[in-house]
Design an enzyme around this catalytic site. Structure first.
Site, short mmCIF file in Angstrom:
data_model
loop_
_atom_site.label_atom_id
_atom_site.label_comp_id
_atom_site.label_asym_id
_atom_site.label_seq_id
_atom_site.Cartn_x
_atom_site.Cartn_y
_atom_site.Cartn_z
N GLU A 152 41.67 82.03 73.00
CA GLU A 152 40.59 82.46 72.22
C GLU A 152 40.18 81.74 70.71
O GLU A 152 38.94 82.14 69.85
CB GLU A 152 40.80 83.82 72.98
CG GLU A 152 38.74 84.02 72.46
CD GLU A 152 38.70 85.67 72.88
OE1 GLU A 152 37.67 85.95 73.10
OE2 GLU A 152 39.85 86.00 72.78
N GLY A 153 41.49 82.03 70.24
CA GLY A 153 40.74 82.02 68.41
C GLY A 153 42.55 82.83 67.73
O GLY A 153 43.40 83.07 68.58
N VAL A 157 47.40 85.48 68.07
CA VAL A 157 46.53 84.52 69.14
C VAL A 157 45.71 86.21 69.29
O VAL A 157 46.13 87.43 69.90
CB VAL A 157 47.40 83.77 70.20
CG1 VAL A 157 48.24 85.03 71.04
CG2 VAL A 157 46.16 83.47 71.38
N LYS A 158 44.32 85.51 69.50
CA LYS A 158 43.20 86.68 70.28
C LYS A 158 43.56 86.18 71.70
O LYS A 158 42.78 85.15 71.60
CB LYS A 158 41.66 86.41 69.29
CG LYS A 158 40.42 87.16 69.76
CD LYS A 158 39.89 86.88 68.98
CE LYS A 158 38.58 88.16 69.61
NZ LYS A 158 38.47 88.88 70.71
N LEU A 159 44.29 87.42 72.33
CA LEU A 159 44.08 87.27 73.83
C LEU A 159 42.86 88.07 74.58
O LEU A 159 41.69 88.67 73.50
CB LEU A 159 44.61 88.20 74.06
CG LEU A 159 46.55 88.36 73.96
CD1 LEU A 159 46.89 89.28 74.46
CD2 LEU A 159 47.15 86.59 74.34
#
Length: 282
Positions: A160-161, A26-28
């Site tokens: 976020e992505g 996960v993009k934090l």
């Protein structure tokens, strides 16, 4: 000791893909940081600025001496999601002491030894061994299933992505380089906005949206995405729409509309990092 972090590339067409040679994370949505605990604890932004004094809670440190980590400093909202606005406010405030969490996703020094030359999965093993999590230090979880399905889960949760990271043995950690090893896929939000003017110097478009009573509300500044051809199209009509100007801005009748993509909307209704895509009919 500061080590400049490896930087992300955009995935092609911002699309996730399934690959046996990659893991996904996960993009934090927070503040990229290097946490260094060699002889003393230091916290650095990705450009090398020491911000240790801003986060005294990070001195509750489970890291043994000789450890340097790459990760993201985050704050969580009431739904358990990273809150970029809260993190930014905490970073800028001299008095805010709302607790932060450092989430490590890579390790660059282990027991004082430079391990950036090791493959990703070996570094992940050493990261797992490096420290025991506490309230302020966590380790990111990796996903080794289908990245396309994982991204859809992330998108549905409003995060976020994702980042796709190559696990091939010959790829190493490349400090201060934007590398194809790490590719980001952003969960963009799309919207149509009015173009209500432009900035004179360091050109950018001013965006606005409809309020509940029909008035136009400023929504932010669009600084990226406009191609030379689109700039020429805009230049051909902008003078006919000018209402007024000041030292910095020209204000226009909001008759042009544009489709944009944005990281998200802020709590006060502003675009966050919007990117121009195309002009659309009003």
């Amino acid at each position: 000791m500061f080590i400049a972090p490896m930087l992300l590339q955009d995935a092609k067409d911002n699309r996730p893909y399934n690959s046996k040679h990659h893991i996904a994370e996960v993009k934090l949505d927070g503040l990229r940081c290097i946490v260094s605990h060699m002889d003393k604890l230091y916290v650095y932004t990705q450009d090398g600025q020491s911000v240790t004094h801003k986060f005294p809670e990070l001195f509750d440190c489970p890291l043994p001496e000789g450890t340097i980590l790459d990760g993201e400093l985050i704050m969580m909202d009431d739904q358990g999601r990273p809150d970029f606005e809260a993190m930014s406010a905490r970073f800028l405030s001299p008095t805010d002491r709302t607790p932060v969490i450092f989430v490590a996703f890579d390790i660059l020094r282990h027991k004082g030894i430079d391990i950036t030359g090791l493959p990703l999965l070996k570094r992940k093993e050493l990261l797992d061994q490096a420290f025991v999590e506490n309230g302020h230090y966590r380790k990111i979880k990796i996903h080794e299933g289908k990245a396309v399905d994982y991204f859809e889960t992330i998108r549905e949760r409003g995060l976020e992505g994702i980042v796709l990271k190559s696990k091939k043995d010959h790829f190493k950690y490349e400090s201060n380089k934007r590398s194809r090893q790490w590719q980001k896929v952003i969960n963009w939000t799309y919207a149509d906005v009015y173009i209500s003017g432009y900035r004179k110097h360091n050109f950018a478009l001013l965006a606005s949206i409809d309020s509940a009573n029909g008035a136009k509300l400023p929504a932010g500044v669009i600084e990226t995405g406009l191609t030379p051809l689109q700039q020429n199209l805009f230049d051909g009509v902008r003078q006919r729409l000018v209402l007024k100007e000041d030292q910095h801005f020209v204000y226009m009748e909001p008759l042009l509309m544009a489709r944009i993509k944005t990281r998200n909307w802020t709590k006060n209704g502003k675009l966050r990092s919007p990117v121009f895509m195309e002009f659309v009919r009003a």
